[in-house]
Design an enzyme around this catalytic site. Structure first.
Site, PDB file in Angstrom:
ATOM      1  N   ASP A 189       0.866  -1.174   0.000  1.00  0.00           N
ATOM      2  CA  ASP A 189       0.000   0.000   0.000  1.00  0.00           C
ATOM      3  C   ASP A 189       0.910   1.233   0.000  1.00  0.00           C
ATOM      4  OD1 ASP A 189      -2.076   1.773   0.087  1.00  0.00           O
ATOM      5  OD2 ASP A 189      -3.092   0.859   1.799  1.00  0.00           O
TER       6      ASP A 189
HETATM    7  C1  BGC Z   1      -5.046   3.249   0.166  1.00  0.00           C
HETATM    8  C2  BGC Z   1      -5.153   2.229  -0.947  1.00  0.00           C
HETATM    9  C3  BGC Z   1      -5.039   2.903  -2.284  1.00  0.00           C
HETATM   10  C4  BGC Z   1      -3.734   3.677  -2.335  1.00  0.00           C
HETATM   11  C5  BGC Z   1      -3.512   4.393  -3.644  1.00  0.00           C
HETATM   12  C6  BGC Z   1      -3.821   4.134   0.011  1.00  0.00           C
HETATM   13  O1  BGC Z   1      -3.851   5.180   0.917  1.00  0.00           O
HETATM   14  O2  BGC Z   1      -5.023   2.605   1.411  1.00  0.00           O
HETATM   15  O3  BGC Z   1      -6.382   1.553  -0.853  1.00  0.00           O
HETATM   16  O4  BGC Z   1      -5.125   1.960  -3.314  1.00  0.00           O
HETATM   17  O5  BGC Z   1      -3.724   4.645  -1.291  1.00  0.00           O
HETATM   18  O6  BGC Z   1      -4.410   5.431  -3.802  1.00  0.00           O
END
Ligand code: BGC
Length: 706
Positions: free
Chosen positions: A269
């Site tokens: 993530d």
């Molecule tokens: C989130 C993810 C997301 C990523 C990219 C993160 O803060 O937890 O779910 O895919 O950002 O936007």
């Protein structure tokens, strides 16, 4: 090949021409379509230098790489390598539609509403539609679905996932993944694992026993891998049992690759990578958004021998194999600059969003048959919106955060209901609810009052209470006191409290319905479609009456940054059943405008499988759909919660019609995770088979002896 042809045809229909592969098979022998993805990946790997490989493991800033100052973009970017015919990885969210770094995409209902359809066929269509929109926008890796189990209803991302049950979440996810990957797009199941709260999300350790991990939190990921064939897994923020998820060998290697057989790419993530050597050796392939731990730091670690070449090759193969298998090499999406201003949301796509919103809407209360609305010609309907935010009779298109999808063409409830009422010869009057006394006065003049209420879930912050915000309870109470036929429409991302429940005739849970909000709610309220959504999550009677009610459980002790999963297997309805606690509305519940009867249960054994069948009949006077559910109640000695969902099917029937519904149970339907042996086992004994219309409305019972 068939898949690819379909995609090309769909792309052509959408007015987009597929880009040709960068180099011919002569320069890049792995562009030979006759070889398997694994063979092609191995062939390419043999032609790569170490630095070619290392470049695959880290994202770069897309602004800088693409020279884009602002405007539509990707949330993550791994540059391609044209000399080797490797296309770029272009990543974007997410679970409710191609998210708002792009424009001109469809805003689908929130995933919690998708789960409320209990309709894998529709979910697959939604996935296929979403995947094609992504590809048409230049995206080859879509960051969804999110299958984190709804452990606490306050979770700020409750709207973004599929509720509290592992089986329903897994089935919904697998169908969506299969749909997304009918396009040359990699789906990403996230957030692996146990990412069930936003409070302290970067540092909280979810302290959960092994059995609960395997039975509650991991199964949707397993189904996404085995049944969905997902190409990518995103490891989560936070820790499980004291180890950060993205450097957790027990999760990334033992479980994901070992037990589930996953052969694809694991990305972190955004900002969830915390180390170089530990992460690479634990099974992380790609650091996102990149640059901190897997760039030059990883090169140094490889030179120093702290990360072996064998590990580097394994990481490269994970990424390349998914890219070959899902068609990324052969069908790269159009370049960003050629599609950034294109509107890819077709009428057909919006129709999918509408159907999902209609099917996901759950009718919770319908006293005296107040619904469907059948206004007398000349009568008046009062529509009252909550005072601020999305609930004010505009469309509620999306929850907040990375999953947010902007919509260019939202359909507001006010306009859609006014138009539908006019067809029935009725008039709509409306108030914005900022003055409850004025709203009540307006409601008094109408034959029926409809109040729209909302919450505002947002990634990054949990709710502190399940009560509706901004004085909406008082507004509803005042309107209900003024009009005996008051209906509440909830645009919420999860459970809310309803202190006014007994004072209103109708309650409809519409979630965050996406851009066709108004059309969907008008169709349900007026009975143009039968409400057939079922709750994917229990609604509690109070903030305290929930499985994780202590601070140690949620949000966890702040100092230690530990959340104790002491409720263990008793998550969601499992806890309400085990502790004999009455919910406000149970898991699996949802009313219809028609009625269904259940009869003639038959259980047959075929080797290691059991088929459970029964007759479902529409005994009402309207066409409609029901979702019969099968729960298994294990022998007490197994130590399982009283009942667990093991099958369901959405069935549409015309009045008076009946059909046989069949569920198939396999070994896993009866098994528990035995921690000492790390295997699934079946406790010998008598298993009760429960078939019903919700987890608390069991209509038929049978037995299986194991
Ligand atoms: C989130 C993810 C997301 C990523 C990219 C993160 O803060 O937890 O779910 O895919 O950002 O936007």
């Amino acid at each position: 090949m068939h898949r690819v042809t379909l995609v090309a045809a769909a792309a052509a229909a959408a007015g987009v021409v597929a880009a040709a592969p960068a180099r011919s098979a002569v320069q890049c022998p792995w562009m030979n379509l006759a070889a398997t993805p694994a063979q092609r990946a191995a062939q390419l790997l043999a032609a790569m230098t170490t630095s070619d490989k290392l470049a695959l493991f880290t994202g770069v800033d897309p602004h800088a790489a693409l020279g884009v100052a602002d405007g539509p973009l990707y949330v993550g970017y791994v540059p391609g390598n044209p000399a080797l015919c490797i296309p770029a990885l272009t990543l974007n969210d997410g679970p409710a539609g191609v998210a708002d770094l792009q424009i001109g995409t469809t805003s689908f209902p929130a995933p919690i509403a998708q789960a409320a359809t209990w309709d894998p066929a529709l979910q697959r269509t939604l996935g296929r539609t979403l995947g094609l929109e992504a590809w048409n926008k230049g995206i080859d890796v879509l960051l969804g679905p999110d299958v984190n189990i709804a452990r606490v209803p306050e979770n700020g991302r409750n709207f973004e996932a599929f509720g509290e049950d592992p089986y329903l979440s897994g089935q919904t996810a697998a169908a969506e993944i299969q749909g997304i990957q009918e396009n040359p797009v990699i789906a990403t199941v996230k957030h692996f694992a146990v990412n069930s709260q936003e409070t302290n999300r970067y540092y909280v350790s979810s302290n959960v026993d092994d059995r609960t991990l395997h039975e509650i939190y991991l199964p949707p990921f397993e189904t996404a891998v085995r049944q969905g064939g997902v190409g990518a897994v995103m490891c989560a923020y936070g820790l499980v049992n004291g180890t950060f998820d993205c450097q957790n060998p027990a999760l990334l290697t033992t479980v994901l690759r070992g037990q589930f057989g996953f052969r694809g790419l694991v990305m972190s993530d955004w900002g969830a990578t915390w180390s170089t050597v530990q992460s690479a050796n634990a099974g992380l392939d790609l650091e996102m958004p990149g640059g901190r731990f897997f760039g030059s730091a990883l090169a140094d670690a490889v030179s120093a021998g702290a990360v072996s070449m064998q590990t580097v090759d394994g990481m490269a193969l994970d990424i390349l194999t998914s890219m070959f298998r899902l068609g990324l090499f052969d069908h790269p999406p159009p370049a960003l600059e050629s599609v950034s201003s294109t509107d890819v949301s077709t009428a057909a796509d919006q129709q999918v969003a509408l159907r999902a919103a209609e099917e996901g809407t759950v009718l919770l209360r319908n006293e005296g048959g107040v619904l469907p609305l059948r206004p007398a010609p000349g009568s008046t309907i009062a529509l009252i919106g909550a005072p601020a935010g999305f609930g004010d009779l505009r469309a509620y298109t999306s929850g907040g955060g990375s999953a947010f999808v902007a919509s260019a063409t939202p359909v507001a409830p006010l306009g859609a209901i006014t138009a539908r009422a006019a067809r029935a010869g009725a008039t709509v009057v409306s108030a914005d609810g900022s003055d409850p006394a004025a709203a009540a006065a307006l409601a008094r003049t109408a034959s029926v009052a409809v109040v729209f209420a909302y919450d505002q879930e947002h990634e990054g912050v949990d709710r502190t209470t399940l009560a509706l915000p901004n004085g909406q309870d008082q507004l509803i109470e005042q309107v209900a006191a003024a009009n005996p036929h008051t209906i509440v429409v909830l645009d919420t991302g999860g459970p809310v409290l309803m202190p006014w429940l007994d004072q209103v005739d109708g309650v409809v849970e519409a979630w965050y319905p996406g851009e066709r909000d108004g059309d969907a709610i008008a169709a349900v309220l007026f009975g143009d479609v039968d409400p057939s959504g079922k709750l994917p999550q229990t609604f509690p009677v109070s903030d305290a009456s929930v499985p994780a009610a202590s601070t140690n459980q949620w949000p966890g002790s702040d100092a230690a940054q530990d959340a104790s999963f002491s409720e263990a297997l008793d998550v969601g309805y499992r806890w309400y059943d085990a502790n004999h606690v009455a919910p406000l509305f149970p898991f699996g519940f949802g009313l219809s405008y028609t009625r269904f009867s259940y009869s003639r249960l038959r259980i047959a054994r075929d080797r290691s499988r059991y088929s459970v069948s029964f007759t479902l009949r529409n005994t009402g006077s309207l066409p409609g759909a029901d979702v019969p559910q099968l729960y298994v109640d294990d022998p007490r000695a197994a130590g399982e919660p009283p009942k667990q969902l093991e099958g369901y099917e959405r069935v549409f029937l015309r009045p008076g019609r009946s059909t046989r519904v069949t569920f198939v149970l396999d070994g896993r339907s009866f098994a528990y995770w035995d921690t000492p042996t790390a295997t699934w086992r079946i406790e010998p004994g008598l298993y009760r088979i429960l078939v019903g219309a919700s987890s608390r409305d069991i209509r038929l019972r049978g037995f299986v002896r194991r």
